[in-house]
Design a protein around this motif. Structure first.
Motif, PDB file in Angstrom:
ATOM      1  N   THR A  36       0.706  -1.300  -0.015  1.00 51.46           N
ATOM      2  CA  THR A  36       0.227  -0.446  -0.071  1.00 51.46           C
ATOM      3  C   THR A  36       0.632   1.245   0.424  1.00 51.46           C
ATOM      4  O   THR A  36       1.588   1.657   0.687  1.00 51.46           O
ATOM      5  CB  THR A  36      -0.551   0.147   1.106  1.00 51.46           C
ATOM      6  OG1 THR A  36      -1.586  -1.204   1.364  1.00 51.46           O
ATOM      7  CG2 THR A  36      -1.833   1.032   1.029  1.00 51.46           C
ATOM      8  N   TYR A  38       0.397   5.674   0.257  1.00 52.36           N
ATOM      9  CA  TYR A  38      -0.275   6.622   0.486  1.00 52.36           C
ATOM     10  C   TYR A  38       0.353   7.818  -0.103  1.00 52.36           C
ATOM     11  O   TYR A  38       0.907   8.174  -0.923  1.00 52.36           O
ATOM     12  CB  TYR A  38      -0.155   6.956   2.112  1.00 52.36           C
ATOM     13  CG  TYR A  38      -0.274   5.447   2.896  1.00 52.36           C
ATOM     14  CD1 TYR A  38      -1.733   5.303   3.427  1.00 52.36           C
ATOM     15  CD2 TYR A  38       0.163   4.551   2.976  1.00 52.36           C
ATOM     16  CE1 TYR A  38      -2.110   4.197   3.839  1.00 52.36           C
ATOM     17  CE2 TYR A  38       0.154   3.585   3.421  1.00 52.36           C
ATOM     18  CZ  TYR A  38      -0.987   3.100   4.312  1.00 52.36           C
ATOM     19  OH  TYR A  38      -1.866   1.965   4.667  1.00 52.36           O
ATOM     20  N   TYR A  39      -0.897   8.915  -0.542  1.00 51.13           N
ATOM     21  CA  TYR A  39      -0.664   9.960  -0.556  1.00 51.13           C
ATOM     22  C   TYR A  39      -2.010  11.198  -0.373  1.00 51.13           C
ATOM     23  O   TYR A  39      -2.948  10.594   0.260  1.00 51.13           O
ATOM     24  CB  TYR A  39      -1.139   9.858  -2.887  1.00 51.13           C
ATOM     25  CG  TYR A  39      -2.117  10.319  -3.051  1.00 51.13           C
ATOM     26  CD1 TYR A  39      -3.257  11.126  -2.642  1.00 51.13           C
ATOM     27  CD2 TYR A  39      -2.950   8.566  -2.716  1.00 51.13           C
ATOM     28  CE1 TYR A  39      -4.465  11.020  -3.711  1.00 51.13           C
ATOM     29  CE2 TYR A  39      -4.237   8.137  -2.714  1.00 51.13           C
ATOM     30  CZ  TYR A  39      -5.293   9.384  -3.416  1.00 51.13           C
ATOM     31  OH  TYR A  39      -6.428   9.052  -3.859  1.00 51.13           O
ATOM     32  N   ASP A  40      -0.998  12.228  -0.437  1.00 53.99           N
ATOM     33  CA  ASP A  40      -2.264  13.314   0.592  1.00 53.99           C
ATOM     34  C   ASP A  40      -2.936  13.952  -0.886  1.00 53.99           C
ATOM     35  O   ASP A  40      -2.762  14.262  -2.087  1.00 53.99           O
ATOM     36  CB  ASP A  40      -1.429  14.636   0.984  1.00 53.99           C
ATOM     37  CG  ASP A  40      -2.269  15.839   1.510  1.00 53.99           C
ATOM     38  OD1 ASP A  40      -3.411  15.954   1.633  1.00 53.99           O
ATOM     39  OD2 ASP A  40      -1.165  16.686   2.041  1.00 53.99           O
ATOM     40  N   ALA A  41      -4.146  14.235  -0.064  1.00 50.93           N
ATOM     41  CA  ALA A  41      -5.113  14.472  -1.305  1.00 50.93           C
ATOM     42  C   ALA A  41      -6.139  15.215  -0.971  1.00 50.93           C
ATOM     43  O   ALA A  41      -7.422  14.571   0.159  1.00 50.93           O
ATOM     44  CB  ALA A  41      -6.161  12.860  -1.892  1.00 50.93           C
ATOM     45  N   SER A  42      -5.495  16.745  -0.361  1.00 51.05           N
ATOM     46  CA  SER A  42      -6.438  17.839  -0.083  1.00 51.05           C
ATOM     47  C   SER A  42      -6.327  17.665   1.064  1.00 51.05           C
ATOM     48  O   SER A  42      -7.573  18.064   1.954  1.00 51.05           O
ATOM     49  CB  SER A  42      -7.376  17.976  -0.299  1.00 51.05           C
ATOM     50  OG  SER A  42      -7.577  18.392  -2.168  1.00 51.05           O
ATOM     51  N   LYS A  44      -5.934  15.362   3.127  1.00 53.92           N
ATOM     52  CA  LYS A  44      -6.518  14.172   3.578  1.00 53.92           C
ATOM     53  C   LYS A  44      -5.877  12.977   3.376  1.00 53.92           C
ATOM     54  O   LYS A  44      -5.702  12.652   1.565  1.00 53.92           O
ATOM     55  CB  LYS A  44      -8.132  13.740   3.706  1.00 53.92           C
ATOM     56  CG  LYS A  44      -9.079  12.686   3.532  1.00 53.92           C
ATOM     57  CD  LYS A  44      -9.841  11.893   3.041  1.00 53.92           C
ATOM     58  CE  LYS A  44     -10.973  10.815   3.486  1.00 53.92           C
ATOM     59  NZ  LYS A  44     -11.885  10.384   2.725  1.00 53.92           N
ATOM     60  N   THR A  45      -4.755  11.957   3.903  1.00 53.02           N
ATOM     61  CA  THR A  45      -4.771  10.930   3.339  1.00 53.02           C
ATOM     62  C   THR A  45      -4.739   9.314   2.771  1.00 53.02           C
ATOM     63  O   THR A  45      -6.057   9.472   3.381  1.00 53.02           O
ATOM     64  CB  THR A  45      -3.953  10.598   4.537  1.00 53.02           C
ATOM     65  OG1 THR A  45      -2.249  10.765   5.509  1.00 53.02           O
ATOM     66  CG2 THR A  45      -2.245   9.065   4.392  1.00 53.02           C
ATOM     67  N   GLU A  46      -5.221   9.542   1.067  1.00 57.46           N
ATOM     68  CA  GLU A  46      -5.666   8.283   1.018  1.00 57.46           C
ATOM     69  C   GLU A  46      -4.668   6.812   0.389  1.00 57.46           C
ATOM     70  O   GLU A  46      -3.417   7.534   0.984  1.00 57.46           O
ATOM     71  CB  GLU A  46      -6.265   9.316   0.408  1.00 57.46           C
ATOM     72  CG  GLU A  46      -7.108  10.179  -0.024  1.00 57.46           C
ATOM     73  CD  GLU A  46      -8.567   9.702  -0.011  1.00 57.46           C
ATOM     74  OE1 GLU A  46      -8.055   8.038   0.176  1.00 57.46           O
ATOM     75  OE2 GLU A  46      -9.027   9.963   0.771  1.00 57.46           O
ATOM     76  N   SER A  47      -4.938   5.616   0.589  1.00 57.71           N
ATOM     77  CA  SER A  47      -4.046   5.099   0.033  1.00 57.71           C
ATOM     78  C   SER A  47      -4.897   4.478  -0.988  1.00 57.71           C
ATOM     79  O   SER A  47      -5.771   4.654  -1.782  1.00 57.71           O
ATOM     80  CB  SER A  47      -4.244   3.844   1.108  1.00 57.71           C
ATOM     81  OG  SER A  47      -6.091   3.096   0.616  1.00 57.71           O
ATOM     82  N   LEU A  48      -3.064   3.529  -1.710  1.00 58.37           N
ATOM     83  CA  LEU A  48      -3.396   3.220  -3.040  1.00 58.37           C
ATOM     84  C   LEU A  48      -2.369   1.776  -3.047  1.00 58.37           C
ATOM     85  O   LEU A  48      -2.014   1.980  -2.766  1.00 58.37           O
ATOM     86  CB  LEU A  48      -2.443   3.760  -4.042  1.00 58.37           C
ATOM     87  CG  LEU A  48      -3.369   5.061  -4.543  1.00 58.37           C
ATOM     88  CD1 LEU A  48      -1.365   5.590  -5.111  1.00 58.37           C
ATOM     89  CD2 LEU A  48      -4.150   4.892  -5.150  1.00 58.37           C
ATOM     90  N   LYS A  79       1.852  13.607  -8.054  1.00 59.47           N
ATOM     91  CA  LYS A  79       1.930  13.550  -6.375  1.00 59.47           C
ATOM     92  C   LYS A  79       2.999  12.823  -6.018  1.00 59.47           C
ATOM     93  O   LYS A  79       3.965  11.904  -5.907  1.00 59.47           O
ATOM     94  CB  LYS A  79       0.429  12.182  -6.179  1.00 59.47           C
ATOM     95  CG  LYS A  79      -0.438  13.204  -6.336  1.00 59.47           C
ATOM     96  CD  LYS A  79      -1.380  13.821  -5.630  1.00 59.47           C
ATOM     97  CE  LYS A  79      -2.504  13.858  -6.029  1.00 59.47           C
ATOM     98  NZ  LYS A  79      -3.262  15.236  -5.241  1.00 59.47           N
TER      99      LYS A  79
END
Length: 165
Positions: A36, A38-42, A44-48, A79
């Motif tokens: 997994t 992770y990245y910052d989406a505005s 909020k931490t989101e996962s891939l 990103k």
């Protein structure tokens, strides 16, 4: 979650939604086991969630669940991706983890790590002690005996002649 930066998405790859990651590590094989990112989406931490990773020309090509087209992958360009620090293989350290560590020999303190340089064949630790010239230690197994990030030290054996004036 204790996240660390691992690289930047620099492009898409192919038409099936793969992303191309420029990793900030010299151990590309260490990325092959990551499950997994992770990245910052505005803010909020989101996962891939990873389906597949392969190494291609010093980059990681990553197929992620739910991203199935070049257009979907395009939104990740630029990103910064993160992994959980616990996913780092043992023995891999980031320069930021080493800066400031006390370097010890059997005779006592040699100084603190102030910089790390890459020479191509191995890294070199710049070690400084107040009032002394810097010492440059090759980061090889014959010199570096132990790295203990938690206790804040590196134990070394200084090569003969290195400290002679």
């Amino acid at each position: 979650m204790n996240l660390i930066e691992i690289g930047e998405v620099v492009n898409t790859h192919g038409v099936r939604g793969e992303i191309k990651l420029n990793p900030w590590t010299d151990s590309l094989d260490s990325l092959l086991d990551v499950e997994t990112f992770y990245y910052d989406a505005s803010g909020k931490t989101e996962s891939l969630v990873v389906q597949q990773i392969r190494i291609h020309k010093n980059c990681a090509i990553i197929k992620v669940e739910g991203i199935d087209s070049m257009q979907m992958a395009e939104k990740f360009r630029g990103k910064i991706l993160f992994i959980e620090k616990e996913e780092l293989p043992e023995g891999l350290y980031y320069i930021a983890d080493l800066i400031g560590l006390t370097v010890m020999t059997n005779d006592g303190e040699l100084g603190k790590v102030t910089d790390v340089f890459s020479t191509g064949s191995n890294d070199v630790y710049e070690v400084k002690k107040q009032g002394s010239k810097p010492v440059y230690l090759p980061a090889i197994s014959q010199v570096v005996e132990e790295i203990n990030i938690l206790e804040g030290f590196i134990k070394v054996t200084v090569p003969e002649g290195l400290l002679d004036d």
